[in-house]
Every structure is written in C-alpha cells, then in structure tokens.
Scaffold this active site. Structure first.
Site, PDB file in Angstrom:
ATOM      1  N   ARG A 100      15.453 -12.582  30.550  1.00  0.00           N
ATOM      2  CA  ARG A 100      16.129 -11.712  31.513  1.00  0.00           C
ATOM      3  C   ARG A 100      17.412 -12.327  32.023  1.00  0.00           C
ATOM      4  NH1 ARG A 100      13.622 -10.267  37.406  1.00  0.00           N
ATOM      5  NH2 ARG A 100      14.634 -12.203  37.987  1.00  0.00           N
ATOM      6  N   CYS A 102      19.852 -11.505  35.432  1.00  0.00           N
ATOM      7  CA  CYS A 102      19.871 -10.737  36.677  1.00  0.00           C
ATOM      8  C   CYS A 102      21.115 -11.158  37.441  1.00  0.00           C
ATOM      9  CB  CYS A 102      18.607 -11.009  37.497  1.00  0.00           C
ATOM     10  SG  CYS A 102      18.473  -9.966  38.973  1.00  0.00           S
TER      11      CYS A 102
END
Length: 122
Positions: A100, A102
C-alpha cells in the site's frame, strides 16, 4: 481488456471507467465514499473509509474477484490526522494486508476525506 462497470459502486464522474480487467488482473479507479444508492457522502473519516472500501469491493465483485485478492492499494487522505482512524476501518476490509501507498493530498473530489484504488488478481 474488459471494462468493469457496476451499479453497486458510484458511477464515474469524469471520462474514466470504474475498473478494467487485463490478463486476469483487475485495476479499480479511485473510489470515493459516495453511497451508490443514495448518492450521499457519509460524515466523518470512519464512515467515509468504510464506504470507499465497500465501493472498491463492489467493483472487484463485479469483476469476479474480491478484497481478499487485492495485492496493491493506493490510498489518498485529505488530512494525515485521519491516518489512524482510516487504518482501523481499512484493516477490516483488506485483511490480506496488500502492499500500500497512503498519501495526504490537498483535496479530493466532492470534498471527501479519503479515496482508495486497488489492484487484484482474479
């Protein structure tokens, strides 16, 4: 290439598709927390994170895969102060812990607090 389109997620608000499937890999567009039935945006980061996760899940389901097959996400937050609360909701949906990114951004469409895009295998 197969275009992915479902009424269970908000329709595109610009010249793009909800998602594409290419050679068994599904790419979703960024999903903001618009409830596809009502067109409304819930209040607060927790409710918005949950709706964004549901919207991603609906696109993946339409493509014949699911949140458990996601291997990469990109998440956008309007305020990094929401990071911890966003993570609590995100972790409930993306249980396989995909790779991920972010980041905080200056602003998001419709003034929402978060947006999530995903890449999954079928």
């Amino acid at each position: 290439m197969n275009v992915i389109e479902t009424k269970k997620a908000p329709g595109a608000i610009g010249p793009y598709s909800q998602g594409f499937e290419i050679h068994g890999v599904v790419y979703t567009s960024g999903q903001i927390p618009v409830n596809p039935e009502s067109g409304k945006i819930p209040e607060g980061i927790a409710a918005q994170a949950e709706q964004s996760c549901k919207n991603v899940g609906a696109i993946l389901e339409e493509a014949g895969t699911g949140l458990d097959k996601v291997f990469k996400t990109t998440c956008f937050l309007a305020d990094m102060e929401d990071f911890a609360e966003f993570n609590k909701i995100y972790a409930e949906y993306f249980v396989s812990k995909p790779a991920r990114s972010c980041v905080a951004v200056k602003s998001l469409p419709k003034g929402v607090l978060c947006e999530i895009e995903a890449i999954a295998v079928k």
